[in-house]
Scaffold this active site. Structure first.
Site, PDB file in Angstrom:
ATOM      1  N   ILE A 431     -29.144   4.411  27.668  1.00 32.32           N
ATOM      2  CA  ILE A 431     -29.263   4.405  26.209  1.00 32.32           C
ATOM      3  C   ILE A 431     -30.439   3.565  25.707  1.00 32.32           C
ATOM      4  O   ILE A 431     -30.846   3.669  24.553  1.00 32.32           O
ATOM      5  CB  ILE A 431     -27.932   3.948  25.565  1.00 32.32           C
ATOM      6  CG1 ILE A 431     -26.778   4.804  26.067  1.00 32.32           C
ATOM      7  CG2 ILE A 431     -27.986   3.986  24.052  1.00 32.32           C
ATOM      8  CD1 ILE A 431     -26.939   6.302  25.822  1.00 32.32           C
ATOM      9  N   SER A 433     -31.369  -0.283  26.364  1.00 27.82           N
ATOM     10  CA  SER A 433     -31.555  -1.661  26.816  1.00 27.82           C
ATOM     11  C   SER A 433     -30.967  -1.856  28.215  1.00 27.82           C
ATOM     12  O   SER A 433     -30.026  -1.168  28.609  1.00 27.82           O
ATOM     13  CB  SER A 433     -30.900  -2.623  25.833  1.00 27.82           C
ATOM     14  OG  SER A 433     -29.538  -2.325  25.689  1.00 27.82           O
ATOM     15  N   GLU A 484     -36.196  -2.447  26.823  1.00 27.96           N
ATOM     16  CA  GLU A 484     -36.135  -3.252  25.590  1.00 27.96           C
ATOM     17  C   GLU A 484     -36.117  -4.776  25.778  1.00 27.96           C
ATOM     18  O   GLU A 484     -35.494  -5.480  24.976  1.00 27.96           O
ATOM     19  CB  GLU A 484     -34.924  -2.832  24.725  1.00 27.96           C
ATOM     20  CG  GLU A 484     -34.888  -1.346  24.410  1.00 27.96           C
ATOM     21  CD  GLU A 484     -33.676  -0.938  23.536  1.00 27.96           C
ATOM     22  OE1 GLU A 484     -33.091  -1.796  22.874  1.00 27.96           O
ATOM     23  OE2 GLU A 484     -33.349   0.270  23.525  1.00 27.96           O
ATOM     24  N   CYS A 516     -21.427 -13.888  14.457  1.00 27.04           N
ATOM     25  CA  CYS A 516     -22.113 -13.776  13.178  1.00 27.04           C
ATOM     26  C   CYS A 516     -23.380 -12.944  13.361  1.00 27.04           C
ATOM     27  O   CYS A 516     -23.932 -12.903  14.450  1.00 27.04           O
ATOM     28  CB  CYS A 516     -22.537 -15.155  12.685  1.00 27.04           C
ATOM     29  SG  CYS A 516     -21.168 -16.288  12.507  1.00 27.04           S
ATOM     30  N   ASP A 599     -32.451   5.773  17.423  1.00 32.82           N
ATOM     31  CA  ASP A 599     -31.060   5.318  17.406  1.00 32.82           C
ATOM     32  C   ASP A 599     -30.502   5.314  15.992  1.00 32.82           C
ATOM     33  O   ASP A 599     -31.104   4.740  15.090  1.00 32.82           O
ATOM     34  CB  ASP A 599     -30.965   3.887  17.955  1.00 32.82           C
ATOM     35  CG  ASP A 599     -31.143   3.842  19.461  1.00 32.82           C
ATOM     36  OD1 ASP A 599     -30.721   4.800  20.129  1.00 32.82           O
ATOM     37  OD2 ASP A 599     -31.708   2.854  19.966  1.00 32.82           O
ATOM     38  N   CYS A 643     -23.215   4.998  18.091  1.00 35.22           N
ATOM     39  CA  CYS A 643     -22.148   4.327  18.848  1.00 35.22           C
ATOM     40  C   CYS A 643     -20.810   4.314  18.155  1.00 35.22           C
ATOM     41  O   CYS A 643     -20.417   3.316  17.628  1.00 35.22           O
ATOM     42  CB  CYS A 643     -22.444   2.889  19.243  1.00 35.22           C
ATOM     43  SG  CYS A 643     -23.815   2.047  18.613  1.00 35.22           S
ATOM     44  N   GLU A 665     -20.542   7.613  21.993  1.00 35.67           N
ATOM     45  CA  GLU A 665     -19.500   6.880  22.692  1.00 35.67           C
ATOM     46  C   GLU A 665     -18.345   7.836  22.956  1.00 35.67           C
ATOM     47  O   GLU A 665     -17.956   8.579  22.083  1.00 35.67           O
ATOM     48  CB  GLU A 665     -19.047   5.739  21.792  1.00 35.67           C
ATOM     49  CG  GLU A 665     -18.041   4.844  22.425  1.00 35.67           C
ATOM     50  CD  GLU A 665     -17.669   3.701  21.491  1.00 35.67           C
ATOM     51  OE1 GLU A 665     -18.587   3.041  20.975  1.00 35.67           O
ATOM     52  OE2 GLU A 665     -16.472   3.492  21.304  1.00 35.67           O
ATOM     53  N   HIS A 694     -18.708  -1.670  27.278  1.00 36.94           N
ATOM     54  CA  HIS A 694     -18.111  -2.795  26.567  1.00 36.94           C
ATOM     55  C   HIS A 694     -17.277  -3.660  27.499  1.00 36.94           C
ATOM     56  O   HIS A 694     -16.829  -4.729  27.125  1.00 36.94           O
ATOM     57  CB  HIS A 694     -17.262  -2.284  25.401  1.00 36.94           C
ATOM     58  CG  HIS A 694     -18.044  -1.387  24.484  1.00 36.94           C
ATOM     59  ND1 HIS A 694     -18.182  -0.041  24.727  1.00 36.94           N
ATOM     60  CD2 HIS A 694     -18.755  -1.654  23.370  1.00 36.94           C
ATOM     61  CE1 HIS A 694     -18.944   0.490  23.765  1.00 36.94           C
ATOM     62  NE2 HIS A 694     -19.309  -0.475  22.944  1.00 36.94           N
TER      63      HIS A 694
END
Ligand code: GLN
Ligand code: ZN
Length: 765
Positions: A431, A433, A484, A516, A599, A643, A665, A694
């Site tokens: 995808i 990276s 990336e 964050c 993307d 995603c 996904e 994930h």
């Protein structure tokens, strides 16, 4: 006139909560230290509200992880897998619910997006074993804490209707059956709070969405009971994030003392809404934007409130933020590096408290012409700044025409691409990276801080790209990427190299738990002065004979993950972004890169809350993607990655994007998402992610083979690509190598079987 905000950011201006949480999770600090930090932060947040002149301060909006989780805990709803808890729910169980228990291999509660924000909440679970009881004194304790400080607290609870609407249930269970018990606990708490405060805020943002029949049927009686429990203390039903529409009669029947509504988003219907409310009901006007970072135009706000004042009179009016300030950074005054002019246009949470208070004073009739003139000057500075409106950008946007949104039909492009690409059946790719190692992050930081030269940085990144390309060749992948390494974040990296963006040092906003994000701010017309990725991608392609995909972030994602200027429609800003991306895509093509991935990770999350508004959004969003992607030759293959798995509702729109190949996904849903593709007969090529990035778990070949066969039940073999779910930047090299090697083996196995099985053999005699 009462002045208040619906909630305040929790992290602290230096992200103290994040640090305290992560220290506690690593076992480096005690629970007492964490709780002490929380107490200090609460006090700080209240001081911000009080010292800036608000008449009420919000209590109960603070959370160690998430307010929906806190509500579930208040109701004693610990899912069975975490064990039985009799007394108050302890911190260990609380964090197990939030983050899972790795030691005992117990998965966390599911997390999902909070309405149309980038905040994620934990989804409460109802099962046959669920029992409801009051299991937390948090809200009472915090209210006492505020009183002890001499403050005037307004406790807030997530309303029962929103709580239930956002929960999930096990098969055979109807979560609405639990409503009476839930209401009983709420009433219990409200009775205890009532003697302590004038106002209690009940958050029901679900009122701004398309509610279910069940929710609508139960709502008025539920609130009436809460009101009854409150006695002489007053209940404010807080709505936010959108229009009220058909929720108005429900609110009118609630018996509550006030309704809070977003004035900005209900402006055209205000008169109608007011007409339907009982004349005794107060209106809290949410007018200071809780979702954005722009300084309020105070004159315009007073003008906007005027009709409302005329309709209901000042005695019935309160002033507030449109929503909780959770969605904006804490305090602008920490920003040392922002351009001072741009900084003067901004307001973060602390400044927004001040704005709410000022507006209430203004309406109280105090003569503040000087104040208004100050506000006028800021707005004029924004309007006239040469970086904000740039004629060349406006001209280009005005000149966009339909032809620029169209490519030759896919059926004609496909053979032209196949001719030079020579890809096998079930081509394998990734995808974008690859693992962002410590040394990569360190090098980027040192370069940006000026500690290493351009030359050193470039050589380092090139060697990373070199490694990543070699790894992919060794794995036998068919379409490569550069990995990336030069990018910290897929939006920030591009924003930093476009005009119209600025960046804060401390503008963090909670995404979930201790996580964050620091979103860029789009303050002016956007354009791309020079190529951004071309040099890296060209270098990567020079290292291999295999085709390599260029990688850019799409316009809709750039928009959704930024704070966007409020002086232009989002659609127009998105078009500007699309033109900037189009320039980059065309430059890549010019440089000989003939596969380009754009993307659009966020396309779906940009969806409006109400179905009625979805089509308008999707139309312009898809058109912006097409504008970004259609400036290339038929032979150039455009990929896109998205995603999320919950696709089916927008599938025709995904098809309308007309990317040659999309990757999405799918592995976590076990390819279920493909059901929609079965019905629609998706015309182009598609790579449903078969490896869940994930999780650190390495999938087995057999498992991957099975997933590929499942995908083949829906996607014809000529159209199926094999790839992971998403980028690999959060993973480690050893697991990535192993997982991709298994993925390639699985693809090869299935490919060989497909090649052996000639369709003619099956026709028999
Ligand atoms: N190309 C990006 C990556 O691989 C896509 C990330 C995303 O979808 N969020 O990291
Ligand atoms: Zn992704």
């Amino acid at each position: 006139m009462e002045a208040h905000v619906l909630g305040f950011p929790r992290m602290g201006r230096g992200r103290e909560l994040k640090k305290a949480l992560e220290g506690y999770w690593r076992g480096e600090s005690s629970a007492a230290t964490l709780l002490q930090c929380a107490e200090t932060l609460r006090e700080q947040n209240w001081r911000y509200q009080h010292d800036n002149g608000l008449s009420l301060i919000t209590v109960g909006d603070f959370s160690l992880y998430d307010q929906m989780l806190d509500t579930a805990c208040m109701l004693g709803m610990v899912p069975r897998r975490f064990g039985t808890v009799n007394g108050d729910i302890d911190l260990t169980t609380y964090f197990h619910m939030a983050r899972g228990d790795a030691q005992r291999n117990i998965p966390a509660m599911k997390m999902t997006k909070w309405f149309d924000t980038n905040y994620h909440y934990l989804v409460p679970e109802f099962s046959e074993q669920t029992t409801i009881r009051l299991a937390s004194r948090k809200l009472l304790d915090e209210t006492h804490q505020a009183l002890a400080l001499g403050l005037r607290p307004k406790p807030v609870l997530i309303g029962p209707i929103t709580f239930l609407s956002l929960s999930k249930q096990e098969d055979g269970v109807n979560r609405w059956d639990f409503l009476p018990q839930i209401v009983a606990v709420y009433c219990d708490i409200i009775k205890r709070l009532a003697p302590l405060c004038d106002w209690i805020q009940i958050d029901e943002p679900v009122l701004c969405t398309d509610m279910t029949l069940e929710a609508k049927a139960q709502a008025p009686a539920t609130w009436q009971q809460l009101k009854q429990a409150a006695g002489s203390s007053q209940i404010m039903l807080a709505t936010y994030f959108g229009r009220l529409d058909e929720a108005v009669p429900l609110i009118a029947a609630s018996a509550c003392d006030a309704v809070h509504l977003d004035v900005l988003r209900n402006e055209s219907h205000l008169a109608e809404i007011i007409q339907h409310l009982p004349t005794t009901m107060m209106v809290s006007a949410g007018i200071i934007d809780g979702r954005n970072v722009w300084k309020n135009d105070l004159r315009r706000s007073t003008e906007r409130l005027d009709p409302l004042r005329k309709m209901i009179g000042d005695e019935r009016l309160m002033i507030g933020s449109t929503s909780s300030l959770l969605h904006v950074p804490v305090d602008l005054y920490q920003e040392q590096q922002l351009d001072p002019v741009i900084k003067s246009w901004l307001a973060f949470a602390a400044q927004k408290c001040r704005e709410v208070a000022l507006l209430a004073h203004l309406l109280d009739g105090e003569d503040h012409e000087a104040l208004l003139r100050g506000s006028d000057r800021i707005q004029a500075s924004r309007r006239t700044d040469s970086r904000v409106e740039r004629p060349l950008v406006r001209q280009r946007v005005a000149q966009v025409n339909d032809a620029m949104l169209k490519r030759t039909p896919y059926a004609l492009r496909r053979p032209q691409q196949a001719q030079w690409l020579h890809l096998p059946l079930l081509p394998t790719t990734t995808i974008g990276s690859y693992p962002q190692t410590r040394s990569i992050r360190l090098m980027r930081r040192r370069y940006h801080q000026g500690e290493v030269s351009e030359q050193v940085y470039r050589t380092f990144m090139q060697s990373e790209i070199h490694n990543t390309v070699s790894e992919q060749e060794a794995l036998g992948l068919d379409v490569l990427v550069h990995g990336e390494p030069e990018r910290n974040d897929m939006v920030e990296y591009f924003g930093q190299q476009m005009d119209g963006f600025c960046f804060t040092q401390h503008g963090w906003v909670q995404s979930y738990g201790s996580r964050c994000v620091k979103s860029p701010i789009i303050y002016g017309d956007v354009s791309r002065p020079r190529p951004i990725t071309v040099e890296w991608i060209r270098y990567a392609q020079s290292l291999t004979d295999k085709p390599l995909k260029g990688m850019v972030t799409g316009p809709v994602t750039m928009l959704c993950w930024s704070f966007v200027r409020d002086d232009l429609p989002r659609e127009v800003v998105c078009r500007q972004l699309a033109l900037a991306v189009r320039d980059e895509v065309q430059d890549l093509e010019q440089a000989g890169i003939r596969l380009i991935q754009i993307d659009e990770a966020a396309l779906r999350e940009g969806m409006p809350l109400r179905e009625d508004d979805a089509e308008t959004y999707l139309r312009w969003a898809v058109n912006c993607f097409r504008l970004a992607s259609s400036g290339v030759a038929d032979t150039t293959q455009i990929h896109s990655h998205m995603c999320y798995s919950d696709f089916n509702a927008i599938l025709p729109w995904v098809a309308a994007m007309d990317a040659d190949v999309i990757s999405i996904e799918a592995s976590r849903s076990n390819m279920e998402l493909l059901d929609g593709f079965r019905q629609l007969d998706y015309p182009n090529e598609i790579g449903p992610g078969i490896y869940d990035i994930h999780s650190p778990r390495v999938p087995e070949v057999t498992e991957l083979v099975a997933l590929i066969w499942r995908a083949l039940e829906v996607v014809p073999k000529e159209k199926l690509w094999i790839n992971p779910d998403c980028g690999l930047k959060t993973r480690q090299w050893p697991e990535v190598r192993e997982a991709l090697s298994n993925m390639v083996s699985a693809a090869h196995q299935v490919r060989q079987r497909l090649e052996r099985e000639q369709p003619s053999c099956q026709m028999g005699d």
